[in-house]
Design a protein around this motif. Structure first.
Motif, PDB file in Angstrom:
ATOM      1  N   LEU A 104       0.694  -1.103  -0.044  1.00 36.54           N
ATOM      2  CA  LEU A 104       0.082   0.004  -0.092  1.00 36.54           C
ATOM      3  C   LEU A 104       0.706   1.186  -0.054  1.00 36.54           C
ATOM      4  CD1 LEU A 104      -2.872  -0.695   2.453  1.00 36.54           C
ATOM      5  CD2 LEU A 104      -2.816  -1.156   0.015  1.00 36.54           C
ATOM      6  N   ARG A 105       2.242   1.128  -0.120  1.00 43.84           N
ATOM      7  CA  ARG A 105       3.033   2.113   0.082  1.00 43.84           C
ATOM      8  C   ARG A 105       2.704   3.377  -1.008  1.00 43.84           C
ATOM      9  NH1 ARG A 105       7.445   4.421   2.017  1.00 43.84           N
ATOM     10  NH2 ARG A 105       8.796   5.530   0.892  1.00 43.84           N
ATOM     11  N   LYS A 106       2.527   2.846  -2.340  1.00 44.00           N
ATOM     12  CA  LYS A 106       2.094   3.942  -3.257  1.00 44.00           C
ATOM     13  C   LYS A 106       0.843   4.763  -3.015  1.00 44.00           C
ATOM     14  CE  LYS A 106       0.149   0.764  -6.829  1.00 44.00           C
ATOM     15  NZ  LYS A 106      -0.568   0.153  -5.846  1.00 44.00           N
ATOM     16  N   ASP A 107      -0.034   3.813  -2.348  1.00 40.20           N
ATOM     17  CA  ASP A 107      -1.286   4.491  -2.213  1.00 40.20           C
ATOM     18  C   ASP A 107      -1.189   5.649  -0.815  1.00 40.20           C
ATOM     19  OD1 ASP A 107      -3.141   3.015  -4.070  1.00 40.20           O
ATOM     20  OD2 ASP A 107      -2.594   1.238  -2.472  1.00 40.20           O
ATOM     21  N   ILE A 108      -0.241   5.043  -0.081  1.00 37.24           N
ATOM     22  CA  ILE A 108      -0.218   5.936   1.149  1.00 37.24           C
ATOM     23  C   ILE A 108       0.616   7.501   0.747  1.00 37.24           C
ATOM     24  CG2 ILE A 108       1.189   6.559   3.499  1.00 37.24           C
ATOM     25  CD1 ILE A 108      -0.261   3.771   4.170  1.00 37.24           C
ATOM     26  N   ILE A 109       1.683   7.034  -0.224  1.00 40.78           N
ATOM     27  CA  ILE A 109       2.464   8.262  -0.834  1.00 40.78           C
ATOM     28  C   ILE A 109       1.434   9.136  -1.619  1.00 40.78           C
ATOM     29  CG2 ILE A 109       4.119   9.088  -2.378  1.00 40.78           C
ATOM     30  CD1 ILE A 109       5.666   6.338  -1.703  1.00 40.78           C
ATOM     31  N   ARG A 110       0.509   8.439  -2.200  1.00 45.47           N
ATOM     32  CA  ARG A 110      -0.435   9.425  -3.065  1.00 45.47           C
ATOM     33  C   ARG A 110      -1.331  10.242  -2.007  1.00 45.47           C
ATOM     34  NH1 ARG A 110      -3.653   7.661  -8.249  1.00 45.47           N
ATOM     35  NH2 ARG A 110      -4.595   9.626  -8.474  1.00 45.47           N
ATOM     36  N   MET A 111      -1.701   9.390  -0.954  1.00 44.52           N
ATOM     37  CA  MET A 111      -2.537  10.204  -0.120  1.00 44.52           C
ATOM     38  C   MET A 111      -1.940  11.305   0.904  1.00 44.52           C
ATOM     39  SD  MET A 111      -5.191   7.300   1.695  1.00 44.52           S
ATOM     40  CE  MET A 111      -4.688   5.863   1.427  1.00 44.52           C
ATOM     41  N   PHE A 112      -0.690  11.090   1.067  1.00 51.07           N
ATOM     42  CA  PHE A 112      -0.060  12.110   1.626  1.00 51.07           C
ATOM     43  C   PHE A 112       0.330  13.325   0.734  1.00 51.07           C
ATOM     44  CE2 PHE A 112       2.320  10.828   5.797  1.00 51.07           C
ATOM     45  CZ  PHE A 112       1.162  10.021   6.412  1.00 51.07           C
ATOM     46  N   ALA A 113       0.498  12.874  -0.426  1.00 53.76           N
ATOM     47  CA  ALA A 113       0.549  14.166  -1.355  1.00 53.76           C
ATOM     48  C   ALA A 113      -0.706  14.978  -1.472  1.00 53.76           C
ATOM     49  CB  ALA A 113       0.905  13.434  -2.933  1.00 53.76           C
ATOM     50  N   GLY A 114      -1.926  14.696  -1.061  1.00 60.55           N
ATOM     51  CA  GLY A 114      -3.021  15.376  -1.011  1.00 60.55           C
ATOM     52  C   GLY A 114      -4.480  14.614  -1.910  1.00 60.55           C
ATOM     53  N   ASP A 115      -3.899  13.633  -2.476  1.00 57.78           N
ATOM     54  CA  ASP A 115      -4.987  13.002  -3.541  1.00 57.78           C
ATOM     55  C   ASP A 115      -5.802  12.376  -2.640  1.00 57.78           C
ATOM     56  OD1 ASP A 115      -3.560  14.136  -5.672  1.00 57.78           O
ATOM     57  OD2 ASP A 115      -2.667  12.383  -6.310  1.00 57.78           O
ATOM     58  N   VAL A 116      -6.287  12.872  -1.500  1.00 58.03           N
ATOM     59  CA  VAL A 116      -7.097  11.965  -0.639  1.00 58.03           C
ATOM     60  C   VAL A 116      -8.652  12.111  -1.418  1.00 58.03           C
ATOM     61  CG1 VAL A 116      -7.645  11.221   1.608  1.00 58.03           C
ATOM     62  CG2 VAL A 116      -5.987  13.106   1.115  1.00 58.03           C
ATOM     63  N   PHE A 117      -8.929  12.849  -2.056  1.00 64.89           N
ATOM     64  CA  PHE A 117     -10.172  13.152  -2.636  1.00 64.89           C
ATOM     65  C   PHE A 117     -10.387  12.393  -4.049  1.00 64.89           C
ATOM     66  CE2 PHE A 117     -11.965  16.786  -0.419  1.00 64.89           C
ATOM     67  CZ  PHE A 117     -11.048  17.179   0.219  1.00 64.89           C
ATOM     68  N   SER A 118      -9.380  11.404  -4.577  1.00 62.29           N
ATOM     69  CA  SER A 118      -9.780  10.787  -5.672  1.00 62.29           C
ATOM     70  C   SER A 118     -10.193   9.262  -5.570  1.00 62.29           C
ATOM     71  CB  SER A 118      -8.243  10.740  -6.554  1.00 62.29           C
ATOM     72  OG  SER A 118      -7.445   9.756  -5.489  1.00 62.29           O
ATOM     73  N   GLN A 119     -10.843   8.925  -6.613  1.00 61.70           N
ATOM     74  CA  GLN A 119     -11.493   7.489  -6.420  1.00 61.70           C
ATOM     75  C   GLN A 119     -10.467   6.669  -6.194  1.00 61.70           C
ATOM     76  OE1 GLN A 119     -14.452   6.328  -6.259  1.00 61.70           O
ATOM     77  NE2 GLN A 119     -15.699   8.261  -6.597  1.00 61.70           N
ATOM     78  N   GLU A 120      -9.292   6.661  -6.799  1.00 61.34           N
ATOM     79  CA  GLU A 120      -8.287   5.778  -6.790  1.00 61.34           C
ATOM     80  C   GLU A 120      -7.639   5.233  -5.488  1.00 61.34           C
ATOM     81  OE1 GLU A 120      -8.161   8.269  -8.867  1.00 61.34           O
ATOM     82  OE2 GLU A 120      -7.872   7.453 -10.699  1.00 61.34           O
ATOM     83  N   VAL A 121      -7.891   6.212  -4.453  1.00 61.04           N
ATOM     84  CA  VAL A 121      -7.505   5.634  -3.082  1.00 61.04           C
ATOM     85  C   VAL A 121      -8.651   5.180  -2.481  1.00 61.04           C
ATOM     86  CG1 VAL A 121      -5.551   7.478  -2.888  1.00 61.04           C
ATOM     87  CG2 VAL A 121      -7.776   7.826  -2.058  1.00 61.04           C
TER      88      VAL A 121
END
Ligand code: FAD
Length: 504
Positions: A371-388
């Protein structure tokens, strides 16, 4: 009351949310007025920006202005627990900055004005209504008395008033409800002479945590100065001192030994600030002719620095929804599309942070595993996207799939610590989840399909764990990431269950 000015959109507040909405709307040819009660530059907390905010800043043509101010370039966040295994690093994904908010907010506000938005210095004190619809505001210009309030008409009113939550206070939006992180206090200041990591890494954010809701931030603001904050549950803080300065000193000494070592020669160069009960949600936050963005309707524990990113993301979404509504002439509708967007992202932030506090060691595991890549993505601020949403679903299963009763924190931490000690490099293990269940817990391993040799290690480790913690308390399952080739069943008396379904 005097004045009959009329705009397409009036924005209450000129912080990052309000300024971003004003910039986008003015750029789309919409007439927009921002009303801000404080003369900028003004102090504000919220100094560490996510990678996504870095993107927005560049899109707004502000990268040069940021570099001129020598804001430190942030490349990631290091999260440090009290034990060595509780440490992990999450890169920002896209370059971004740590900011002194007085200067950053001024840059943003100036950009909005340069793009065509108008700005008035004053305090919004009431809304105008036309039948069941909000159709404008009344504001008191800076320095004037309340009797001199000016009326401004608008097709849409955006509340971007931050923690002031104006539309909620005026009874337009719903009441402020305190959530699971609600009763916290943050005490913070700025320091020189602290020990930073060498080179570029010295610009990164450090998060130090100890037990639940006890944590500290360490955010470099310039080559010399670092912002440090201590966060505690509100009911406990008085146990640690009778003044903000004393509690701050207690935090620096006790939250984490790594932090303590870094501040041995620290010199405080700012007042000690205090903010409390800053996490809440407001519902409804959209209605006929109005909507709320950013802190004006929702905020959760700031541990992962999502605040400015959420405010800007919501501002951008609100702007695009409002532009469409103005074009179709239907601003009286509640902004349902914006509401759904906001709930998706804000619920994600809430659950991610809750997962961290309920299963901190497992959060560390996820940040190293698949899940590392997803956590990196969320920490970048992409928490509002469907992908996460998919990775969040696994965490939600651990949070909500079980009854509320829980084992003592120490118990689950200990199991997680064993997992981290045994599988430190994570080779062969894609994900590990733990779910507390009434009197016991369920641990599930997802094994990399290319590493069948790990199965035996997991099984013998699981047997040891069950013996130690009690087979009636702990059930352990394992499956392959791609479960085409399931391993043979283990003996039932070992209380190890092999399942071939994905954790929900
Ligand atoms: P604000 O930035 O608060 O702006 C609101 C504006 O509205 C203000 O300028 C105010 O003067 C104005 N206003 C209010 N009422 C009125 C009125 N009646 N009339 C006219 N104007 C009005 N976020 C991060 O991204 N990174 C961090 O590291 C971070 N750390 C934080 C630490 C703590 C302890 C806390 C509590 C928050 C932290 N945040 C952080 C969150 C961040 O501060 C906010 O999420 C962010 O500032 C929200 O932006 P906004 O535009 O919604 O509101």
């Amino acid at each position: 009351m005097s004045g009959h000015a009329s705009y397409d959109v009036v924005i209450i507040g000129g912080g990052p949310g309000g300024a971003t909405a004003a910039y986008d709307l003015a750029g789309a040819g919409v007439s927009v007025l921002m009303i801000e009660r404080e003369r900028f530059p003004r102090y504000h907390i919220g100094e560490s920006l996510t990678g996504l905010v870095g993107d927005f800043i560049r899109e707004m043509g502000l990268a040069e202005a940021m570099d001129e101010r020598l804001f430190p370039l942030k490349s990631g966040v290091k999260v440090i627990g009290r034990e060595a295994k509780g440490e992990f690093f999450v890169p920002v994904l896209r370059p971004t900055w740590q900011v002194r908010r007085d200067e950053f907010d001024q840059i943003m506000l100036d950009r909005a004005v340069a793009s065509g938005a108008q700005l008035r210095l004053g305090t919004v004190v009431a809304v105008q209504r036309t039948q069941d619809r909000v159709s404008g505001v009344h504001y008191v210009p800076a320095g004037a008395d309340r009797q001199s309030a000016i009326a401004v008409r608008a097709q849409v009113v955006i509340d971007a008033s931050g923690q002031h939550t104006l539309l909620s206070r005026l009874g337009v939006a719903g009441p402020r409800q305190v959530d699971a992180f609600g009763r916290q206090i943050a005490i913070f200041s700025q320091y020189r002479n602290v020990v930073r990591d060498p080179g570029q890494m010295g610009n990164n954010t450090f998060i130090f945590y100890s037990k639940v809701h006890h944590w500290s931030w360490f955010i470099p603001l310039s080559p010399e100065v670092v912002s440090i904050g201590v966060v505690l549950p509100v009911d406990l803080y008085k146990e640690h001192g009778d003044s903000p300065e004393r509690i701050m000193s207690w935090g620096l000494e006790n939250i984490n030994p790594d932090l303590t070592a870094r501040v041995q020669s620290a010199v405080r160069v700012d007042d000690v600030h205090v903010i409390r009960n800053y996490s809440y949600r407001i519902d409804p936050f959209v209605g006929n002719g109005w909507l709320c963005i950013g802190d004006s309707h929702r905020f959760a524990d700031p541990i992962f620095s999502f605040g400015v990113a959420s405010a800007m993301l919501e501002a951008r979404k609100a702007s695009s929804v409002i532009v469409s509504a103005l074009q179709s002439g239907s601003c009286a509708q509640p902004f349902a599309e914006f509401e759904a967007f906001s709930n998706l992202g804000q619920d994600g932030i809430y659950d991610l942070v809750r997962y961290f506090w309920k299963y901190p060691a497992f959060f560390g595991i996820q940040s190293r595993g698949k899940l590392r890549k997803d956590i990196i993505r969320m920490f970048a601020g992409d928490v509002f996207s469907q992908e996460v949403q998919q990775p969040l679903a696994g965490m939600r299963h651990s949070l909500y799939g079980a009854p509320a009763e829980r084992l003592p924190d120490a118990w689950s931490h200990e199991v997680a610590r064993r997992v981290l000690c045994r599988f430190a490099d994570f080779q062969g293990i894609a994900v590990a989840y733990m779910q507390l269940r009434g009197e016991g817990a369920e641990l599930s391993f997802v094994i990399d399909e290319n590493a069948p040799e790990v199965v035996q290690l997991v099984d013998s480790f699981s047997e040891d764990l069950c013996k130690e913690f009690g087979a009636d308390k702990l059930s352990i399952s394992r499956r392959f990431d791609h479960h085409a080739t399931l391993p043979p069943l283990l003996p039932r008396d070992a209380h190890l269950l092999i399942s071939n379904h994905t954790p929900r």
